[in-house]
Design an enzyme around this catalytic site. Structure first.
Site, PDB file in Angstrom:
ATOM      1  N   PHE A 124       0.846  -1.198   0.000  1.00  0.00           N
ATOM      2  CA  PHE A 124       0.000   0.000   0.000  1.00  0.00           C
ATOM      3  C   PHE A 124       0.879   1.243   0.000  1.00  0.00           C
ATOM      4  CE2 PHE A 124      -2.625   3.053   2.534  1.00  0.00           C
ATOM      5  CZ  PHE A 124      -3.813   2.997   1.834  1.00  0.00           C
ATOM      6  N   SER A 133       0.145  12.339   7.611  1.00  0.00           N
ATOM      7  CA  SER A 133      -1.221  12.592   8.120  1.00  0.00           C
ATOM      8  C   SER A 133      -2.001  13.444   7.112  1.00  0.00           C
ATOM      9  CB  SER A 133      -1.164  13.344   9.447  1.00  0.00           C
ATOM     10  OG  SER A 133      -0.312  12.702  10.352  1.00  0.00           O
ATOM     11  N   ILE A 158       7.087   2.646   3.071  1.00  0.00           N
ATOM     12  CA  ILE A 158       6.160   1.661   2.517  1.00  0.00           C
ATOM     13  C   ILE A 158       6.574   0.257   2.974  1.00  0.00           C
ATOM     14  CG2 ILE A 158       5.132   0.728   0.382  1.00  0.00           C
ATOM     15  CD1 ILE A 158       4.483   3.777   1.159  1.00  0.00           C
ATOM     16  N   GLU A 364      -0.847   4.263  10.131  1.00  0.00           N
ATOM     17  CA  GLU A 364      -2.308   4.109   9.941  1.00  0.00           C
ATOM     18  C   GLU A 364      -3.088   5.085  10.830  1.00  0.00           C
ATOM     19  OE1 GLU A 364      -3.983   0.795   8.544  1.00  0.00           O
ATOM     20  OE2 GLU A 364      -2.162  -0.391   8.292  1.00  0.00           O
ATOM     21  N   GLY A 365      -2.633   6.313  10.834  1.00  0.00           N
ATOM     22  CA  GLY A 365      -3.263   7.353  11.654  1.00  0.00           C
ATOM     23  C   GLY A 365      -2.537   7.442  12.973  1.00  0.00           C
TER      24      GLY A 365
HETATM   25  C1  LIG Z   1       7.139   1.099  10.281  1.00  0.00           C
HETATM   26  C2  LIG Z   1       6.241   1.936   9.425  1.00  0.00           C
HETATM   27  C3  LIG Z   1       5.557   1.341   8.377  1.00  0.00           C
HETATM   28  C4  LIG Z   1       4.738   2.108   7.538  1.00  0.00           C
HETATM   29  N1  LIG Z   1       4.106   1.506   6.475  1.00  0.00           N
HETATM   30  C5  LIG Z   1       3.393   2.281   5.605  1.00  0.00           C
HETATM   31  C6  LIG Z   1       2.809   1.694   4.434  1.00  0.00           C
HETATM   32  O1  LIG Z   1       2.903   0.475   4.206  1.00  0.00           O
HETATM   33  N2  LIG Z   1       2.176   2.504   3.551  1.00  0.00           N
HETATM   34  C7  LIG Z   1       2.046   3.855   3.754  1.00  0.00           C
HETATM   35  O2  LIG Z   1       1.449   4.525   2.927  1.00  0.00           O
HETATM   36  N3  LIG Z   1       2.579   4.439   4.877  1.00  0.00           N
HETATM   37  C8  LIG Z   1       3.249   3.683   5.793  1.00  0.00           C
HETATM   38  N4  LIG Z   1       3.815   4.264   6.919  1.00  0.00           N
HETATM   39  C9  LIG Z   1       3.732   5.722   7.077  1.00  0.00           C
HETATM   40  C10 LIG Z   1       2.739   6.161   8.147  1.00  0.00           C
HETATM   41  O3  LIG Z   1       1.432   5.862   7.788  1.00  0.00           O
HETATM   42  C11 LIG Z   1       2.976   7.662   8.405  1.00  0.00           C
HETATM   43  O4  LIG Z   1       4.236   7.770   9.041  1.00  0.00           O
HETATM   44  C12 LIG Z   1       1.882   8.279   9.262  1.00  0.00           C
HETATM   45  O5  LIG Z   1       0.710   8.437   8.516  1.00  0.00           O
HETATM   46  C13 LIG Z   1       2.286   9.641   9.858  1.00  0.00           C
HETATM   47  O6  LIG Z   1       2.761  10.481   8.868  1.00  0.00           O
HETATM   48  P1  LIG Z   1       4.155  11.253   9.077  1.00  0.00           P
HETATM   49  O7  LIG Z   1       5.154  10.255   9.528  1.00  0.00           O
HETATM   50  O8  LIG Z   1       4.416  11.992   7.825  1.00  0.00           O
HETATM   51  O9  LIG Z   1       3.911  12.248  10.276  1.00  0.00           O
HETATM   52  P2  LIG Z   1       3.254  13.708  10.165  1.00  0.00           P
HETATM   53  O10 LIG Z   1       1.937  13.630   9.505  1.00  0.00           O
HETATM   54  O11 LIG Z   1       4.254  14.647   9.605  1.00  0.00           O
HETATM   55  O12 LIG Z   1       3.048  14.053  11.715  1.00  0.00           O
HETATM   56  C14 LIG Z   1       4.096  14.496  12.557  1.00  0.00           C
HETATM   57  C15 LIG Z   1       3.492  14.741  13.953  1.00  0.00           C
HETATM   58  O13 LIG Z   1       2.524  15.787  13.883  1.00  0.00           O
HETATM   59  C16 LIG Z   1       1.283  15.314  14.373  1.00  0.00           C
HETATM   60  N5  LIG Z   1       0.193  15.904  13.589  1.00  0.00           N
HETATM   61  C17 LIG Z   1       0.065  15.938  12.238  1.00  0.00           C
HETATM   62  N6  LIG Z   1      -1.069  16.554  11.897  1.00  0.00           N
HETATM   63  C18 LIG Z   1      -1.692  16.883  13.046  1.00  0.00           C
HETATM   64  C19 LIG Z   1      -2.922  17.536  13.367  1.00  0.00           C
HETATM   65  N7  LIG Z   1      -3.787  17.936  12.416  1.00  0.00           N
HETATM   66  N8  LIG Z   1      -3.216  17.733  14.671  1.00  0.00           N
HETATM   67  C20 LIG Z   1      -2.394  17.298  15.647  1.00  0.00           C
HETATM   68  N9  LIG Z   1      -1.234  16.682  15.420  1.00  0.00           N
HETATM   69  C21 LIG Z   1      -0.885  16.479  14.136  1.00  0.00           C
HETATM   70  C22 LIG Z   1       1.335  13.807  14.187  1.00  0.00           C
HETATM   71  O14 LIG Z   1       0.408  13.143  15.040  1.00  0.00           O
HETATM   72  C23 LIG Z   1       2.770  13.521  14.521  1.00  0.00           C
HETATM   73  O15 LIG Z   1       2.933  13.471  15.909  1.00  0.00           O
HETATM   74  C24 LIG Z   1       4.600   3.506   7.791  1.00  0.00           C
HETATM   75  C25 LIG Z   1       5.265   4.093   8.879  1.00  0.00           C
HETATM   76  C26 LIG Z   1       6.069   3.317   9.691  1.00  0.00           C
HETATM   77  C27 LIG Z   1       6.769   3.975  10.850  1.00  0.00           C
END
Ligand SMILES: Cc1cc2nc3c(=O)[nH]c(=O)nc-3n(C[C@H](O)[C@H](O)[C@H](O)COP(=O)(O)OP(=O)(O)OC[C@H]3O[C@@H](n4cnc5c(N)ncnc54)[C@H](O)[C@@H]3O)c2cc1C
Length: 405
Positions: A124, A133, A158, A364-365
């Site tokens: 995915f 996010s 990913i 996943e959120g």
């Molecule tokens: C081991 C691992 C496997 C993964 N596998 C996949 C996968 O298979 N496919 C895929 O698509 N993704 C994958 N991900 C990515 C994951 O879904 C994202 O890391 C996640 O959605 C958070 O996005 P970000 O890391 O960019 O953090 P950001 O969105 O940049 O957030 C940074 C911080 O700000 C906070 N924040 C952001 N917006 C808000 C708001 N509106 N209000 C309050 N706080 C906020 C967040 O909670 C967080 O604490 C994976 C991540 C990991 C660590």
């Protein structure tokens, strides 16, 4: 009415996955984790056991079991390690179940059937370097060219980036429409212009394969557009309803593992002339783990029940994912505490549980996103409208028809 008992089939399933984990994962996991090595053969073994399409209807190559059976598989896999549960989450929860819900009949035959049989692996691709996010900030784009779309961009973090055969990828087909301009595509690893690269040095899930995928003028036939142009955001969010369910179930497995190790250690270790389990403050940590496990399970199985009934469960699944992942992180932290200094070394597995338990609070959120969702639901700022395509209720149609005849 919700049923709290497991069927014979589900009890057998749990036993089978537990025994598989104890024989084929637990003896090797510390080494794989230390070496940051993903043991691909585990996916093949899961396929041999018909665990790659547990809740996919038999006519599409799956085992035709209910959605809570998928939860059982995830719980038991994560009792071994988060890496293999994550693999099932992306393969079945995020990819195959999305094809089941949104895919055309042709896409189901071509991609879902081999995935459910475990002959191919799905993944995915939503997150990008500048879009986690905030999904609508993604930059990957798809431009129509005759009977194809040409994809350019990249995704990061990913799961199964180097392993999967097929990726469900989200890209802008019309940036001016903001999130309503995102579309979903099936991209094959074998397509020209596709490449991947693993991320090393992760805090946890080190035995898992996670990394970047790149699209350099990847030509994707228009038959691989999932749903309609512009439906990608909705498809991604409904995929997450299923992915989050598997993450929540997996978190119960982490809590189980923390409890098992901690209870054992409580009986082995003595201080001040008695087993540490006899100290009330240690009992408090064990009691919190047990409460976390039981509450998480109730939330997970309720979400599974709603899926079985064909009822939209975005709200309930988000709550289950948020709470169970927080409980698992707390349980892992307490498991290390109970082990004292020994918990701080890899002589015991609890340090790995703690490192692993952090990622599910992010992916996943994030915890914050789920907190906001729950607040918005309660305050009446968020409500879920019916989707144009729904996940089939269980028993699946063919099973219901056979039961009648
Ligand atoms: C081991 C691992 C496997 C993964 N596998 C996949 C996968 O298979 N496919 C895929 O698509 N993704 C994958 N991900 C990515 C994951 O879904 C994202 O890391 C996640 O959605 C958070 O996005 P970000 O890391 O960019 O953090 P950001 O969105 O940049 O957030 C940074 C911080 O700000 C906070 N924040 C952001 N917006 C808000 C708001 N509106 N209000 C309050 N706080 C906020 C967040 O909670 C967080 O604490 C994976 C991540 C990991 C660590």
């Amino acid at each position: 009415m919700m049923n709290f008992s497991f069927s014979e089939e589900q009890i057998m399933l749990r036993k089978m996955v537990r025994s598989f984990v104890d024989k084929e994962i637990n003896p090797y996991i510390q080494e794989w984790d230390e070496q940051q090595y993903f043991e691909r053969s585990i996916m093949g073994r899961l396929a041999d056991l018909d665990l790659m399409g547990v809740c996919i209807p038999e006519e599409y190559g799956g085992s035709g079991m209910d959605y809570n059976s998928l939860a059982i598989v995830c719980e038991e896999l994560e009792r071994g390690d988060t890496a293999f549960r994550t693999a099932v989450s992306v393969h079945t929860g995020l990819n195959s179940m999305t094809l089941l819900q949104w895919g055309s009949e042709e896409q189901k035959q071509k991609y879902l059937v081999p995935q459910a049989k475990g002959l191919k692996v799905g993944a995915f691709g939503l997150t990008e370097p500048n879009a986690g996010s905030d999904v609508a900030a993604l930059q990957t784009n798809a431009v129509q060219d005759g009977d194809d779309y040409i994809l350019n961009g990249s995704k990061t973090w990913i799961s199964l980036c180097d392993v999967a055969d097929n990726f469900l990828v989200f890209a802008y087909t019309d940036k001016s429409k903001k999130h309503k301009g995102i579309s979903a595509f099936i991209v094959e690893r074998e397509m020209d212009g596709f490449s991947s690269k693993a991320i090393k040095g992760k805090l946890g899930i080190r035995a898992g394969n996670t990394g970047e995928i790149f699209f350099d003028n990847v030509r994707v036939p228009k038959q691989n557009l999932v749903g309609q142009e512009g439906e990608g955001f909705k498809i991604a969010m409904s995929a997450l309803d299923n992915g989050r369910f598997t993450v929540a179930a997996g978190a119960c497995g982490t809590i189980m593992a923390c409890l098992e190790e901690s209870v054992k250690y409580c009986h082995e270790r003595s201080t001040f002339g008695k087993e540490i389990g006899k100290h009330q403050l240690v009992q408090q940590m064990i009691a919190k783990m047990e409460a976390g496990l039981q509450m998480s399970r109730l939330l997970v199985y309720r979400a599974g029940y709603l899926k079985n009934e064909g009822i939209r469960n975005t709200r309930e699944t988000s709550l289950a994912k948020w709470q169970s992942c927080d409980f698992a992180l707390e349980a892992a932290n307490d498991a290390v505490q109970i082990h004292g200094a020994y918990g701080f070394s890899n002589e015991y597995p609890v340090e790995r549980y703690l490192r692993n338990a952090k990622a599910p609070v992010i992916y996943e959120g994030t915890r914050e996103i789920h907190t906001i969702m729950q607040g918005e639901y309660v305050l009446g700022y968020r409500e879920d409208k019916p989707l144009s395509k729904t996940l089939p209720a269980w028993p699946f149609k063919k099973q219901r028809e056979e039961a009648v005849n």
